[in-house]
Design an enzyme around this catalytic site. Structure first.
Site, short mmCIF file in Angstrom:
data_model
loop_
_atom_site.label_atom_id
_atom_site.label_comp_id
_atom_site.label_asym_id
_atom_site.label_seq_id
_atom_site.Cartn_x
_atom_site.Cartn_y
_atom_site.Cartn_z
N CYS A 138 -10.25 -5.14 -0.23
CA CYS A 138 -11.40 -4.22 -0.22
C CYS A 138 -12.15 -4.33 -1.55
O CYS A 138 -11.68 -4.95 -2.51
CB CYS A 138 -10.93 -2.79 0.04
SG CYS A 138 -10.22 -1.98 -1.41
N ASN A 166 0.83 -1.21 0.00
CA ASN A 166 0.00 0.00 0.00
C ASN A 166 0.86 1.26 0.00
O ASN A 166 1.94 1.30 0.58
CB ASN A 166 -1.02 0.00 1.15
CG ASN A 166 -0.45 -0.27 2.51
OD1 ASN A 166 0.53 -0.99 2.66
ND2 ASN A 166 -1.07 0.30 3.53
N CYS A 172 -10.31 -3.22 -4.71
CA CYS A 172 -9.24 -4.15 -5.08
C CYS A 172 -9.80 -5.42 -5.72
O CYS A 172 -9.17 -5.99 -6.61
CB CYS A 172 -8.38 -4.48 -3.87
SG CYS A 172 -7.36 -3.08 -3.38
N CYS A 203 -4.20 0.85 -2.41
CA CYS A 203 -4.07 -0.41 -1.68
C CYS A 203 -2.98 -1.29 -2.31
O CYS A 203 -2.65 -1.13 -3.49
CB CYS A 203 -5.38 -1.19 -1.72
SG CYS A 203 -6.71 -0.47 -0.76
N GLU A 232 -3.10 -4.41 -3.22
CA GLU A 232 -3.56 -5.22 -4.35
C GLU A 232 -3.64 -4.37 -5.62
O GLU A 232 -3.31 -4.83 -6.71
CB GLU A 232 -4.94 -5.83 -4.05
CG GLU A 232 -5.01 -6.68 -2.80
CD GLU A 232 -5.37 -5.88 -1.55
OE1 GLU A 232 -4.91 -4.72 -1.41
OE2 GLU A 232 -6.12 -6.42 -0.72
N GLU A 260 0.36 5.26 0.71
CA GLU A 260 -0.54 6.29 1.21
C GLU A 260 -0.09 7.67 0.73
O GLU A 260 0.95 7.82 0.08
CB GLU A 260 -0.60 6.21 2.75
CG GLU A 260 -1.17 4.86 3.18
CD GLU A 260 -1.43 4.72 4.67
OE1 GLU A 260 -0.91 5.55 5.46
OE2 GLU A 260 -2.15 3.78 5.03
N1 THU Z 1 -5.43 -1.44 2.40
C1 THU Z 1 -4.87 -2.24 1.42
O1 THU Z 1 -3.71 -2.06 1.05
N2 THU Z 1 -5.64 -3.24 0.90
C2 THU Z 1 -6.93 -3.49 1.24
O2 THU Z 1 -7.56 -4.36 0.64
C3 THU Z 1 -7.55 -2.75 2.33
C4 THU Z 1 -6.78 -1.60 2.88
C5 THU Z 1 -4.61 -0.36 2.96
C6 THU Z 1 -5.06 1.03 2.56
C7 THU Z 1 -4.49 1.87 3.70
O3 THU Z 1 -3.17 2.23 3.37
C8 THU Z 1 -4.46 0.92 4.89
O4 THU Z 1 -4.66 -0.39 4.37
C9 THU Z 1 -5.53 1.21 5.92
O5 THU Z 1 -6.79 1.25 5.34
#
Ligand code: THU
Length: 141
Positions: free
Chosen positions: A94, A43, A97, A54, A56, A45
């Site tokens: 999520c 991920n 993704c 994310c 994925e 940010e």
């Molecule tokens: N996140 C992912 O990388 N994948 C997911 O399927 C759900 C959430 C990350 C996004 C963010 O950087 C952190 O998790 C908290 O939500």
């Protein structure tokens, strides 16, 4: 056939490279293609929180931009607070993704297994279970 535990370790290694200074929640994803190739992502940010990518989605972006088009066989996802990746409950992709993963899967006409690794169990699902009746490229033909 993709080895489950190897792919999970590749996702774990990816999670170690997460850029997640705001949530401190590190996620790693590994995509295994039928030819043995593995593409990983973590991920990413942003100070503008809603722009976060994310793990994925990053992996899918890497794969498609590097022209991986073969059948997607398996996906591994692992997550947790920094220093505790994989030590809690399994985390599943999520909604966005799932859609991103479906695009790659549809290109290779596959329905990949998705392994979500937690401390005490690895959830195993098919992408079609996570995203039934998906919208994909075939709808635009
Ligand atoms: N996140 C992912 O990388 N994948 C997911 O399927 C759900 C959430 C990350 C996004 C963010 O950087 C952190 O998790 C908290 O939500």
């Amino acid at each position: 056939m993709t080895d489950r535990d190897t792919l999970i370790e590749q996702a774990r290694a990816a999670a170690a490279k997460a850029y997640a200074p705001y949530s401190n929640f590190h996620v790693g994803a590994a995509l295994a293609f039928a030819d043995g190739s593995v593409v990983t992502g973590a991920n990413v940010e942003n100070a503008s929180y809603g722009m976060t990518l994310c793990a994925e989605t990053v992996a899918v972006g890497k794969a498609l931009s590097e022209e991986w088009r073969g059948p997607l066989e398996a996906v591994a996802v692992i997550a947790g607070k920094a220093g505790q990746v994989g030590l809690g409950e399994p985390v599943s992709p999520c909604g966005r993704c799932r859609q991103m993963l479906y695009e790659v899967a549809a290109l290779g006409a596959s329905d990949p297994v998705v392994w979500c690794a937690g401390e005490h169990e690895v959830l195993e699902m098919k992408l079609s279970d996570l995203l039934p009746r998906a919208f994909g490229p075939e709808a635009l033909e």
